[in-house]
Motif scaffolding. Structure first.
Motif, PDB file in Angstrom:
ATOM      1  N   THR A 175       0.864  -1.177   0.000  1.00  0.00           N
ATOM      2  CA  THR A 175       0.000   0.000   0.000  1.00  0.00           C
ATOM      3  C   THR A 175       0.900   1.226   0.000  1.00  0.00           C
ATOM      4  O   THR A 175       1.752   1.369   0.890  1.00  0.00           O
ATOM      5  CB  THR A 175      -0.918   0.017   1.240  1.00  0.00           C
ATOM      6  N   THR A 210       1.827   5.421  -0.397  1.00  0.00           N
ATOM      7  CA  THR A 210       1.456   6.826  -0.292  1.00  0.00           C
ATOM      8  C   THR A 210       2.599   7.664  -0.845  1.00  0.00           C
ATOM      9  O   THR A 210       3.747   7.512  -0.412  1.00  0.00           O
ATOM     10  CB  THR A 210       1.178   7.235   1.166  1.00  0.00           C
ATOM     11  N   VAL A 266       4.826  12.443   0.454  1.00  0.00           N
ATOM     12  CA  VAL A 266       4.926  12.660   1.897  1.00  0.00           C
ATOM     13  C   VAL A 266       6.120  13.577   2.177  1.00  0.00           C
ATOM     14  O   VAL A 266       7.259  13.239   1.863  1.00  0.00           O
ATOM     15  CB  VAL A 266       5.084  11.331   2.652  1.00  0.00           C
ATOM     16  N   ASP A 324       4.573  16.219   7.959  1.00  0.00           N
ATOM     17  CA  ASP A 324       3.434  15.941   7.085  1.00  0.00           C
ATOM     18  C   ASP A 324       2.543  14.854   7.705  1.00  0.00           C
ATOM     19  O   ASP A 324       2.089  13.937   7.028  1.00  0.00           O
ATOM     20  CB  ASP A 324       3.931  15.503   5.704  1.00  0.00           C
ATOM     21  N   GLN A 325       2.303  14.983   9.015  1.00  0.00           N
ATOM     22  CA  GLN A 325       1.406  14.100   9.772  1.00  0.00           C
ATOM     23  C   GLN A 325       1.782  12.621   9.637  1.00  0.00           C
ATOM     24  O   GLN A 325       0.917  11.748   9.541  1.00  0.00           O
ATOM     25  CB  GLN A 325      -0.046  14.327   9.329  1.00  0.00           C
ATOM     26  N   PHE A 326       3.085  12.354   9.656  1.00  0.00           N
ATOM     27  CA  PHE A 326       3.551  10.973   9.531  1.00  0.00           C
ATOM     28  C   PHE A 326       2.958  10.091  10.632  1.00  0.00           C
ATOM     29  O   PHE A 326       2.478   8.977  10.370  1.00  0.00           O
ATOM     30  CB  PHE A 326       5.079  10.940   9.577  1.00  0.00           C
ATOM     31  N   GLU A 344       0.268  10.375  12.319  1.00  0.00           N
ATOM     32  CA  GLU A 344      -1.168  10.176  12.208  1.00  0.00           C
ATOM     33  C   GLU A 344      -1.550   9.312  11.002  1.00  0.00           C
ATOM     34  O   GLU A 344      -2.583   8.635  11.016  1.00  0.00           O
ATOM     35  CB  GLU A 344      -1.880  11.528  12.106  1.00  0.00           C
ATOM     36  N   ARG A 345      -0.711   9.320   9.976  1.00  0.00           N
ATOM     37  CA  ARG A 345      -1.077   8.655   8.716  1.00  0.00           C
ATOM     38  C   ARG A 345      -0.576   7.219   8.608  1.00  0.00           C
ATOM     39  O   ARG A 345      -1.116   6.443   7.819  1.00  0.00           O
ATOM     40  CB  ARG A 345      -0.539   9.473   7.537  1.00  0.00           C
ATOM     41  N   PHE A 346       0.453   6.877   9.393  1.00  0.00           N
ATOM     42  CA  PHE A 346       1.090   5.576   9.215  1.00  0.00           C
ATOM     43  C   PHE A 346       1.249   4.872  10.562  1.00  0.00           C
ATOM     44  O   PHE A 346       1.276   5.526  11.611  1.00  0.00           O
ATOM     45  CB  PHE A 346       2.450   5.738   8.525  1.00  0.00           C
ATOM     46  N   ARG A 369       2.572   3.391  13.887  1.00  0.00           N
ATOM     47  CA  ARG A 369       3.686   3.839  14.728  1.00  0.00           C
ATOM     48  C   ARG A 369       4.676   2.688  14.913  1.00  0.00           C
ATOM     49  O   ARG A 369       4.297   1.594  15.332  1.00  0.00           O
ATOM     50  CB  ARG A 369       3.162   4.325  16.082  1.00  0.00           C
TER      51      ARG A 369
END
Length: 423
Positions: free
Chosen positions: A53, A55, A58, A160-162, A164-166, A168
């Motif tokens: 998947t 993205t 980033v 870049d909201q790492f 929150e997006r991926f 932990r």
């Protein structure tokens, strides 16, 4: 210690020809920091083909791939993608001839003079095997392809909201090729890479005719005196048992030989291994710049602008011991070096672990022909000066078996967390 499962390496021999082709392609098509558009597209396409998947975009041009094989720990693997404004002189058949516009609008040559093309290739090799052999591991892998190492690439991805997006991570792992013999891998617990601070300095003079310097305030002479005085910071203000570097690598002033300019510009790069040393060096550079301007009767205070800066790279002690044990199990004790002191180079990789609250481990591995190091004690003597180092126009990693070893290092380091499934 969980040994590297044979099943996780299944298919590596089949992957290697394509990986070597990829390496040569990336080497021939380098891209500057924050401009890694082609490289990022190549990475994203290959990850999708493997089943990850993906993205894109980033932190600018960064790419993140996610792959899960059941419940388990989350392992972050990072590779940096950017190249340098260096004109390649290796003479390789796949040498770069590219040029690009840098951040100031100048056309500059571009070369993978630091081996980031190796890093991208190795991580894509590891992701291919992880995708093809999901039965050999469980957990989640976050594959991070980072832009602009040393130029705020990691902070940009984190901003870049790492988090929150991926997922932990439970551990963050990364590697870097070094001007050492192939087959050696090196790391250490604690500080492994220096802090880095880059400054831009503008000195103000008063322009005039080259034939009447007494009627001017010459910023060229001011800059020359400042650069020479800066060499005394490490030589006279840093104890002999401490490590620090102050380098002036660019200096620009004037347009003609008979015109004294109004200004002179130079850049300073500072490397330090402790917070106290970092503060001292920054203070010393500022003090000397201002003092030389005062001594030259400069009409204006000098301008000192921070280009970028990031702290020391610190390896978590327990996680490092785990990785070292994995390396010794997979490659032999004599192939794994415990570095006696931090390296003077710098990395922003540590930003991921620090920001995400995860232990980090960073290591280096040799990428050059061992024949060039005959009779050299690397720990006692260091890398011989005639060996091209990273950032040299002659730096040329030997693809075979460097790429294969880089894939194996990544998978070996990750294996203790990606525990094989129990039957």
């Amino acid at each position: 210690m969980t040994p590297l499962p044979t099943a996780l390496l299944d298919g590596l021999d089949r992957e290697l020809p394509a990986l070597l082709d990829l390496y040569r392609d990336l080497h021939a098509h380098p891209e500057l920091s924050h401009q890694e558009v082609r490289t990022a597209a190549t990475v994203a396409a290959r990850l999708r083909e493997q089943g990850w998947t993906v993205t894109e975009g980033v932190g600018g041009t960064g790419v993140v791939g996610i792959l899960t094989s059941g419940p388990g720990p989350v392992v972050l693997l990072r590779a940096d993608m950017d190249a340098l404004p260096v004109r390649e002189a290796t003479g390789l058949p796949y040498a770069s001839t590219r040029t690009a516009m840098d951040g100031t609008g100048r056309e500059v040559p571009v070369m993978h003079a630091c081996g980031h093309d190796v890093h991208v290739t190795c991580l894509l090799g590891a992701t291919a095997l992880l995708a093809a052999n999901r039965h050999a591991w469980h957990g989640t892998v976050v594959a991070v392809f980072q832009p602009a190492e040393e130029v705020c690439g990691a902070p940009a991805m984190v901003a870049d909201q790492f988090a929150e997006r991926f997922p932990r991570p439970d551990v963050c792992l990364a590697q870097h090729v070094a001007p050492g013999p192939m087959g050696l891998v090196a790391t250490r617990a604690g500080t492994i890479m220096s802090a880095s601070d880059s400054l831009a300095v503008r000195l103000h003079g008063r322009g005039g005719h080259g034939s009447t310097p007494a009627a001017a305030v010459d910023p060229v002479v001011m800059a020359a005196a400042t650069v020479m005085r800066l060499q005394t910071v490490v030589a006279r203000e840093v104890a002999a048992d401490r490590s620090a570097v102050v380098t002036v690598a660019s200096l620009h002033a004037g347009t003609r030989e008979n015109v004294i300019p109004d200004t002179a510009d130079f850049t300073v790069n500072i490397r330090s291994t402790t917070a106290a040393m970092r503060e001292h060096l920054l203070d010393a550079v500022g003090r000397i710049v201002r003092a030389e301007a005062l001594a030259s009767a400069a009409p204006k205070e000098p301008e000192i602008t921070v280009i970028n800066g990031f702290p020391v790279t610190v390896n978590d002690a327990d996680a490092t011991a785990t990785v070292q044990a994995a390396f010794r199990s997979a490659f032999g004790r004599d192939r794994v070096i415990d570095l006696p002191q931090p390296l003077t180079g710098s990395e922003d990789f540590g930003v991921f672990g620090t920001t995400l609250g995860a232990p980090s481990v960073f290591w280096t591995f040799g990428a050059l022909d061992p024949a060039a190091f005959q009779g050299v004690d690397l720990l006692e003597d260091g890398i011989p000066s005639e060996i091209p180092h990273n950032h040299s126009p002659m730096f040329a990693p030997v693809p075979e078996p460097t790429v294969e070893l880089g894939v194996r290092y990544l998978l070996s380091a990750a294996t203790p967390w990606l525990t094989p499934r129990q039957k």
